[in-house]
Design an enzyme around this catalytic site. Structure first.
Site, PDB file in Angstrom:
ATOM      1  N   GLU A 171      61.933  14.319  40.865  1.00 60.63           N
ATOM      2  CA  GLU A 171      61.359  14.332  39.510  1.00 60.63           C
ATOM      3  C   GLU A 171      61.528  12.930  38.961  1.00 60.63           C
ATOM      4  O   GLU A 171      62.655  12.505  38.687  1.00 60.63           O
ATOM      5  CB  GLU A 171      62.089  15.346  38.617  1.00 60.63           C
ATOM      6  CG  GLU A 171      61.991  16.783  39.090  1.00 60.63           C
ATOM      7  CD  GLU A 171      60.588  17.352  39.009  1.00 60.63           C
ATOM      8  OE1 GLU A 171      59.709  16.722  38.388  1.00 60.63           O
ATOM      9  OE2 GLU A 171      60.375  18.420  39.593  1.00 60.63           O
ATOM     10  N   CYS A 200      61.517  11.717  30.256  1.00 62.33           N
ATOM     11  CA  CYS A 200      60.471  11.469  31.263  1.00 62.33           C
ATOM     12  C   CYS A 200      59.112  11.934  30.773  1.00 62.33           C
ATOM     13  O   CYS A 200      58.086  11.424  31.190  1.00 62.33           O
ATOM     14  CB  CYS A 200      60.835  12.171  32.554  1.00 62.33           C
ATOM     15  SG  CYS A 200      61.161  13.917  32.316  1.00 62.33           S
ATOM     16  N   LYS A 205      75.976  14.921  41.823  1.00 67.21           N
ATOM     17  CA  LYS A 205      76.372  13.584  41.359  1.00 67.21           C
ATOM     18  C   LYS A 205      75.701  13.266  40.027  1.00 67.21           C
ATOM     19  O   LYS A 205      74.490  13.051  39.964  1.00 67.21           O
ATOM     20  CB  LYS A 205      75.980  12.498  42.359  1.00 67.21           C
ATOM     21  CG  LYS A 205      76.697  11.192  42.009  1.00 67.21           C
ATOM     22  CD  LYS A 205      76.007   9.950  42.487  1.00 67.21           C
ATOM     23  CE  LYS A 205      75.100   9.317  41.485  1.00 67.21           C
ATOM     24  NZ  LYS A 205      75.724   8.812  40.264  1.00 67.21           N
ATOM     25  N   GLU A 249      56.933   2.299  32.181  1.00 65.48           N
ATOM     26  CA  GLU A 249      57.760   3.285  31.490  1.00 65.48           C
ATOM     27  C   GLU A 249      58.865   2.536  30.745  1.00 65.48           C
ATOM     28  O   GLU A 249      59.690   1.865  31.368  1.00 65.48           O
ATOM     29  CB  GLU A 249      58.382   4.264  32.491  1.00 65.48           C
ATOM     30  CG  GLU A 249      59.202   5.332  31.794  1.00 65.48           C
ATOM     31  CD  GLU A 249      59.930   6.276  32.756  1.00 65.48           C
ATOM     32  OE1 GLU A 249      60.529   5.808  33.733  1.00 65.48           O
ATOM     33  OE2 GLU A 249      59.895   7.495  32.497  1.00 65.48           O
TER      34      GLU A 249
HETATM   35  P1  NAD Z   1      68.165   6.281  37.907  1.00 72.08           P
HETATM   36  O1  NAD Z   1      67.157   6.422  38.976  1.00 72.08           O
HETATM   37  O2  NAD Z   1      68.709   4.938  37.624  1.00 72.08           O
HETATM   38  O3  NAD Z   1      69.441   7.190  38.246  1.00 72.08           O
HETATM   39  C1  NAD Z   1      69.328   8.571  38.489  1.00 72.08           C
HETATM   40  C2  NAD Z   1      70.478   8.989  39.381  1.00 72.08           C
HETATM   41  O4  NAD Z   1      70.326   8.360  40.649  1.00 72.08           O
HETATM   42  C3  NAD Z   1      71.847   8.569  38.859  1.00 72.08           C
HETATM   43  O5  NAD Z   1      72.785   9.597  39.136  1.00 72.08           O
HETATM   44  C4  NAD Z   1      72.112   7.321  39.659  1.00 72.08           C
HETATM   45  O6  NAD Z   1      73.499   7.041  39.771  1.00 72.08           O
HETATM   46  C5  NAD Z   1      71.502   7.684  40.996  1.00 72.08           C
HETATM   47  N1  NAD Z   1      71.137   6.544  41.856  1.00 72.08           N
HETATM   48  C6  NAD Z   1      70.866   5.271  41.487  1.00 72.08           C
HETATM   49  N2  NAD Z   1      70.599   4.509  42.580  1.00 72.08           N
HETATM   50  C7  NAD Z   1      70.679   5.327  43.654  1.00 72.08           C
HETATM   51  C8  NAD Z   1      70.510   5.138  45.057  1.00 72.08           C
HETATM   52  N3  NAD Z   1      70.187   3.950  45.589  1.00 72.08           N
HETATM   53  N4  NAD Z   1      70.647   6.201  45.872  1.00 72.08           N
HETATM   54  C9  NAD Z   1      70.947   7.411  45.370  1.00 72.08           C
HETATM   55  N5  NAD Z   1      71.161   7.652  44.048  1.00 72.08           N
HETATM   56  C10 NAD Z   1      71.028   6.616  43.194  1.00 72.08           C
HETATM   57  O7  NAD Z   1      67.533   6.955  36.613  1.00 72.08           O
HETATM   58  P2  NAD Z   1      68.176   7.029  35.153  1.00 72.08           P
HETATM   59  O8  NAD Z   1      68.101   5.689  34.541  1.00 72.08           O
HETATM   60  O9  NAD Z   1      69.499   7.724  35.219  1.00 72.08           O
HETATM   61  O10 NAD Z   1      67.158   8.025  34.451  1.00 72.08           O
HETATM   62  C11 NAD Z   1      65.990   7.585  33.868  1.00 72.08           C
HETATM   63  C12 NAD Z   1      64.800   7.858  34.760  1.00 72.08           C
HETATM   64  O11 NAD Z   1      64.760   9.247  35.101  1.00 72.08           O
HETATM   65  C13 NAD Z   1      63.469   7.579  34.092  1.00 72.08           C
HETATM   66  O12 NAD Z   1      62.617   6.916  34.983  1.00 72.08           O
HETATM   67  C14 NAD Z   1      62.925   8.966  33.781  1.00 72.08           C
HETATM   68  O13 NAD Z   1      61.548   9.051  33.649  1.00 72.08           O
HETATM   69  C15 NAD Z   1      63.439   9.741  34.923  1.00 72.08           C
HETATM   70  N6  NAD Z   1      63.481  11.165  34.591  1.00 72.08           N
HETATM   71  C16 NAD Z   1      62.567  12.007  35.185  1.00 72.08           C
HETATM   72  C17 NAD Z   1      62.566  13.356  34.854  1.00 72.08           C
HETATM   73  C18 NAD Z   1      61.578  14.301  35.487  1.00 72.08           C
HETATM   74  O14 NAD Z   1      61.838  15.496  35.463  1.00 72.08           O
HETATM   75  N7  NAD Z   1      60.488  13.834  36.059  1.00 72.08           N
HETATM   76  C19 NAD Z   1      63.469  13.845  33.915  1.00 72.08           C
HETATM   77  C20 NAD Z   1      64.367  12.947  33.321  1.00 72.08           C
HETATM   78  C21 NAD Z   1      64.378  11.615  33.694  1.00 72.08           C
END
Ligand code: NAD
Length: 486
Positions: free
Chosen positions: A254, A288, A179, A389
């Protein structure tokens, strides 16, 4: 993608076919450089997740897990080649979709092929152990696939981060339901098509598009899914842990970061200043691993801030389609406004804005979600810009007086993903690397990611590891077999 009035419709990939969502709805994908809708994408539902899980289970049962590892490797090498064959197409799609500079998108898509290749090679190197147990007999372990795994990924490095999970999941013999984030579904769907073109059986890679709150949550809670690999915000990771509890799903998370860039007075300050703006402003700070806190030894504070601010002014912000552009717009206007609010909060709390933090004056960028890279000096650990963040192009500088204080400040965050240490003293580099509670540390550079090495977070930055052989093991179950020989 075209620029026609009517944007193309993009369907999900389930069981090898392009399908609409169960209730026929779509959502718009808007490109952040000019604010135009570039695609209408099928909006999945929990019923579509059910369909995808059934297709993935059927593919698992009909042989993906039981063909020889060499055969799986051959198909994955072919998949990597098909990605390379479509390198420019995928790069353009990624760049346009989320406003990523084309140079960065080309680099990432090349790395997607590299990741798939690494795990194609690793397929035949995954093995169990024999263990000298005390009872008379023969004891050995098997590394078995988990079954159907759900992969939920964010929008900042859309296909690249998906490949970190697709590679090990497929290599270990699992089938997947992927997804992508709603902002960035286009390359994931195209990848699903290319997997079929490469000869992966229908149902091995399924792509379900739609909102996290419905489609993502349905994946996290689904009893037909044995593991979820997730990258995204820490709060979403917590919700996934709760949802996954229903069938004690395995999870890898992650999550977010607030990574420190620690500069000692004996470091190569010129090199630090030349390279480090990219460690926080690359991908417009939506990374991230962004080194969003600079901790600098007080005796060189003024010099470092001056050098860093000068280097920041030279970062080329512009149209993502221009190969010379280094930083494009944020992913959306919503995200731009969120980051601008942090800039305001930094000012209000008394930090000094040295450079940036405002939209560019170039009229060619006026319709986009742009914000110039911002450097705050005189920040303190209590400030919002230091604690949270931001996920945008904002860095905060804090001075320190001793090595101990540097480590204490570095660890003064619930996150623990990555960080850098700049010093010419090897003993100090090792002491500080050991003292910092993060999963990844870079010495005299900012490189956090190596395909062959584990990547992941301490504390609230995550659970489990992506990349390297560690990730491959995360997508397996270990079975211990004992044969009684008495
Ligand atoms: P997000 O958590 O909003 O979304 C990530 C994914 O989760 C999307 O596909 C989203 O549709 C899905 N999602 C949202 N709510 C959900 C739920 N209740 N249940 C299941 N899935 C759900 O994150 P984002 O805004 O897309 O990405 C930014 C974040 O990702 C930042 O916090 C960043 O630090 C983190 N990030 C971490 C890494 C790492 O490797 N540690 C790498 C890149 C990004």
């Amino acid at each position: 993608m075209t620029t026609d009035q009517t944007p193309p419709t993009v369907r999900m990939i389930i069981g090898g076919a392009q399908v609409d969502g169960a209730d026929g709805r779509t959502f718009d994908v808007v490109e952040p450089h000019a604010g135009t809708t570039i695609a209408r994408v099928a909006e999945g539902t929990p019923a579509d997740v059910d369909r995808a899980v059934a297709a993935a289970q059927a593919a698992f049962d009909s042989g993906w897990a039981t063909i020889t590892a060499a055969e799986r490797a051959r198909l994955m090498f072919r998949l990597a080649q098909v990605v390379r064959d479509h390198h420019e197409e995928l790069s353009q799609l990624e760049s346009r979709n989320i406003g990523k500079p084309i140079s960065g998108a080309r680099w990432e898509i090349g790395r997607v092929a590299d990741v798939i290749e690494f795990y194609a090679g690793a397929t035949t190197k995954l093995h169990g152990e024999t263990i000298p147990v005390t009872r008379p007999g023969f004891d050995f372990t098997l590394r078995e696939p988990i079954g159907v795994v759900g992969l939920i990924v964010p929008w900042n490095f859309p296909l690249y981060l998906a490949s970190w999970k697709l590679g090990p999941a497929l290599a270990a013999g699992n089938t997947v339901v992927l997804k992508p984030a709603s902002y960035s579904p286009l390359t994931a769907v195209r990848f699903g098509e290319l997997a079929l073109e490469a000869g992966l059986p229908a149902g091995v890679v399924n792509v379900v598009t739609g909102p996290g709150g419905t489609v993502g949550a349905a994946i996290a809670a689904h009893h037909g899914i044995g593991k979820v690999g997730f990258t995204g915000e820490t709060a979403t990771g917590q919700e996934i842990m709760r949802l996954a509890a229903g069938n004690i799903k395995k999870i890898s998370l992650e999550l977010g970061g607030k990574s420190p860039n620690i500069v000692f007075a004996d470091a190569d300050l010129e090199r630090f200043a030349a390279e480090s703006p990219y460690s926080v402003f690359d991908n417009c700070g939506q990374d991230c691993c962004a080194r969003s806190r600079i901790l600098v030894e007080r005796s060189v504070h003024d010099k470092v801030v001056a050098l860093f601010a000068e280097a920041t002014k030279k970062v080329k912000v512009g149209d993502p389609s221009d190969p010379a552009t280094e930083v494009g717009p944020l992913v959306s206007f919503r995200q731009r406004d969120r980051v601008a609010a942090y800039v305001e909060a930094g000012r209000a709390e008394g930090a000094e804005l040295v450079v940036g933090g405002v939209p560019p004056t170039d009229p060619a960028l006026s319709r986009g979600a742009y914000l110039l890279p911002a450097v705050f000096d005189r920040a303190t650990t209590e400030m919002k810009i230091v604690r949270e963040e931001i996920f945008g192009p904002v860095v905060a500088v804090i001075p320190f007086d001793s090595e101990d204080e540097a480590v204490r400040l570095a660890n003064a965050t619930p996150y623990g993903l990555s960080g850098s240490v700049w010093t010419r003293d090897i003993g100090r580099a090792i002491r500080v690397s050991k003292g910092i509670q993060t999963g990844v540390i870079s010495v005299n550079c900012n490189n956090s990611v190596h395909i062959e090495a584990p990547f992941g977070g301490y504390k609230m930055s995550g659970l489990g590891r992506d990349l390297g052989m560690d990730a491959l093991r995360e997508y397996t179950e270990v079975k211990n077999v004992f044969v009684d020989l008495s």
